[in-house]
Design an enzyme around this catalytic site. Sequence first.
Site, PDB file in Angstrom:
ATOM      1  N   PHE A  14       0.839  -1.292  -0.016  1.00  0.00           N
ATOM      2  CA  PHE A  14       0.075   0.148   0.232  1.00  0.00           C
ATOM      3  C   PHE A  14       0.827   1.306  -0.097  1.00  0.00           C
ATOM      4  O   PHE A  14       1.950   1.306   0.565  1.00  0.00           O
ATOM      5  CB  PHE A  14      -0.858   0.171   1.267  1.00  0.00           C
ATOM      6  CG  PHE A  14      -1.945  -1.224   1.204  1.00  0.00           C
ATOM      7  CD1 PHE A  14      -3.190  -1.091   0.918  1.00  0.00           C
ATOM      8  CD2 PHE A  14      -1.467  -2.292   1.753  1.00  0.00           C
ATOM      9  CE1 PHE A  14      -3.874  -2.053   0.989  1.00  0.00           C
ATOM     10  CE2 PHE A  14      -2.359  -3.626   1.879  1.00  0.00           C
ATOM     11  CZ  PHE A  14      -3.659  -3.262   1.265  1.00  0.00           C
ATOM     12  N   GLU A  15       0.513   2.247  -0.765  1.00  0.00           N
ATOM     13  CA  GLU A  15       1.537   3.358  -1.072  1.00  0.00           C
ATOM     14  C   GLU A  15       1.757   4.303   0.332  1.00  0.00           C
ATOM     15  O   GLU A  15       2.423   5.100   0.449  1.00  0.00           O
ATOM     16  CB  GLU A  15       1.151   4.380  -2.160  1.00  0.00           C
ATOM     17  CG  GLU A  15      -0.155   4.918  -2.209  1.00  0.00           C
ATOM     18  CD  GLU A  15      -0.757   5.204  -3.770  1.00  0.00           C
ATOM     19  OE1 GLU A  15      -0.254   6.326  -3.944  1.00  0.00           O
ATOM     20  OE2 GLU A  15      -1.396   4.499  -4.200  1.00  0.00           O
TER      21      GLU A  15
END
Lengths: 306, 252
Positions: free
Chosen positions: B49-50
């Site tokens: 997940f960024e």
Amino acid sequence: MIPSKITSMADAIARVVPSGASVCMGTALEAAIPFAAGHEIIRQRLQNLTLIGPISDMLFDQLIGAGCVARFIGAWVGNVSSGLGHNYRRAFEQGIPRPIAVEDQSNFTIALSLLAATLGAPYIPTRALLGTGFLDSNPAFKRAEDPYSGDPIVLVPALVPDVTILQVQRADAYGRCHLWGTVGISREAAFAARRVIVVAEEIWPTERIVADPNLILVPDVKVAAVVHEPFGALPAPLQGFYGRYTEFFTRYHEASRTPEGFARWLDEWVLGVVDWKGFLDKLGTDALKALVPRRVLLSEPLDYGA
Amino acid sequence: MDYTDRELMVIAAAREIRDGDVTFVGMRLPLLAFALAKRTHAPAALGYFENGIVRETPSDEMLFTMSDPPNLVGATWSTSTANMMGMLAQGLVDLGFIGGAEVDRFGNLNTSYVGDWRAPKVKLPGSGGAPDIACYAKRFVIVMPQERHRFVERVSYITSVGHGDGGDWRRRHRLPGGGPVALITTLGVFRFDAETREAYLASWHPGQSVETVRAATGWNLRVAPDATETATPTAHELAIVRDCDPRGFWTR
């Protein structure tokens, strides 16, 4: 002894964030957004701000709609669970309530811009954004040739915010703070900034904060003010303290569809209250109770023995 | 079997995740697709997940955003966005998901400006990390609703690069990632020709046809010779999607 940096939100914003400043917020993406600080900026009617952030989940839309913003540097403005930001669109497309300029970044390049500043580097080269419209719409990026390979490359210049505002779980009176959970670009954003405002859920004695120096996010020399503001990120979540109040985001999305609807929302939730306590009173204790984490999940203590 | 367009899109997106894939998850429907794939055919897939989170297991609670506190519980790493993008830039991500407002026949995406960016008709919310995924992921999948005005011959602004002008465009421009491999819409699933890199219709969803998809596509649509109907969701897949999104926030 160093004087305490603890002050009220009103004083911190008045002293550290002048009109025209560049202000970096929302650095932990959808978590730990400093809404309490943002609402105080609106109440103080600051003008011509440049907002810097990766994505902004609703807070930047509010500041833009309130007329505080001249420029946005970042990757996205909207409402993550509901969709677009109505004020952002109105400002950019129609100049309502005032025109804003946009300098497009991606989440990677905004992180690189701030990282370059933390390193004292003039720019960082990357392959990200090759072939995209960013290189036309944002003149800050430069196309170049990699002197080693001869390949095309993009230069991302260092970005130094005048102020970065962080919402954290705990801090001491001098701004040494612990942030955990989602951090996003918080460390780079704070370390790159000229000055930092730390907004903390809890103020802890220095010896208990420095007992875990590895977890301290940014050197205290950067911190200009420390504000004790429980629930200061609501309706965004903060790990270990409260969950995301998604229904509030949904209601804002509906309320802000028209300029008149947004003006009513702003009167009710921001201008019509004196401070963050007023906002929380309006939310009500039932709403706050419903957001308390159901589980306590402690990490293991660390032995820093020497 | 009754299901919504969005449930079918989630299920089609999940089928693109191979077991063991390092998957850059993104927001909205892909959050559910990752959870579904993990609980069916891809138990060894990893979620990146960024915001900095790495997971081996899907969250055990419904997520409205990737930064909701339950997404950190059971995470195997929580680091900075710069580090997570670094994983992507080092070539360590197999698959990414991207949404779009406008897409063209080579899978280029626009989420920035409709019309000339100097005086746009519409300001879209922006890019987030999508351009970075599009640049670096070994392959990526586009998930978006299909309407004729969104499926254009040429996007007015490239936010996230697909196959550019087609053919070997990505290689010539030194883009490290492989580009889009599938475009999943409310009407069907498109894939990209191995030579020309143009999108073609691989399957239409139940209730649709080549004609209805063509009518909602703004370029001269090519159809695979073996194009067929998209496999209907199974009761098991639907049950998991509804377990992950019990109130239907994303899928109803």
